[in-house]
Design an enzyme around this catalytic site. Sequence first.
Site, PDB file in Angstrom:
ATOM      1  NE  ARG A   1      44.910  17.291  53.033  1.00 27.68           N
ATOM      2  CZ  ARG A   1      45.327  18.505  52.725  1.00 27.68           C
ATOM      3  NH1 ARG A   1      46.203  19.115  53.507  1.00 27.68           N
ATOM      4  NH2 ARG A   1      44.901  19.117  51.646  1.00 27.68           N
TER       5      ARG A   1
ATOM      6  CG  ASP B   1      44.842  15.212  45.227  1.00 29.60           C
ATOM      7  OD1 ASP B   1      43.975  15.440  46.076  1.00 29.60           O
ATOM      8  OD2 ASP B   1      45.446  14.116  45.145  1.00 29.60           O
TER       9      ASP B   1
ATOM     10  CB  THR C   1      38.575  18.531  59.973  1.00 34.31           C
ATOM     11  OG1 THR C   1      38.983  17.226  59.530  1.00 34.31           O
ATOM     12  CG2 THR C   1      37.132  18.478  60.435  1.00 34.31           C
TER      13      THR C   1
ATOM     14  CG  ASP D   1      42.890  13.302  42.598  1.00 31.70           C
ATOM     15  OD1 ASP D   1      42.532  12.155  42.905  1.00 31.70           O
ATOM     16  OD2 ASP D   1      42.294  14.329  42.969  1.00 31.70           O
TER      17      ASP D   1
END
Length: 213
Positions: free
Chosen positions: A107, A204, A111, A207
């Site tokens: 991603r 995340d 944006t 991660d």
Amino acid sequence: MENMENVHVLDHPLLQHKLCILRDEKTGVKDFREVVSEIATLMCYEATRDLPLENVTIKTPVATGTFKALTGKKLAIVPVLRAGLGMVDGILTLIPSAKVGHIGLYRDPETHEPVEYYCKMPADIAERDVIILDPMLATGGSATAAIELLKKKYGVKHIKLMNIIAAPEGIQRVHGDHPDVEIYVAAVDEKLNENAYIVPGLGDAGDRIFGTK
Ligand code: PRP
Ligand code: URA
């Protein structure tokens, strides 16, 4: 979120318990990775509930009987890199002969739109039923991009999407754009925050699986 056809929320107690482990910020990389894999196995059990069966005749040590066995329908799993990789082994535990394609998407931090950087599919992917794997369904941009790539470029006809945690926005987006795609999630959380992260979510996923933060 209203009840939607083709959206399956798998709220088995084992899944809910294991999700608590993933959500906990204190859970380290090793446990996180193991639990993602275990959850994928449990979700796979439900997502394959409609696999077709055929009659087979088997001679047991006692008698001959007619039983049901899988028809051997061709399947492929497609993890969305990176975080989807964490679900692959858990699925292959139950479907060891499935082929594996890969889609690399990240991603854009500004944006939040998906950017494709890698794609490699089995040669006969068009003839296979595909399960896309990604732990997180946030805005739905990545899942929609993966589905469109599989449909338009590779001619895949039957697609399921398996996510561990979804935001209502992501489900609406995928279901709205692709109502034929069956979506399997273990939890639907409250909302997205200003960075398009799922709240409360688990942070995340990439991660936490790969220890990159
Ligand atoms: C995460 C996640 C999904 C995507 C979900 O990947 O694994 O692919 O975000 O967000 P969306 O529904 O808003 O598209 P990310 O882009 O962080 O890449 P990574 O797995 O390489 O960390
Ligand atoms: N990607 C993640 O890994 N987590 C989120 O909450 C949203 C997107």
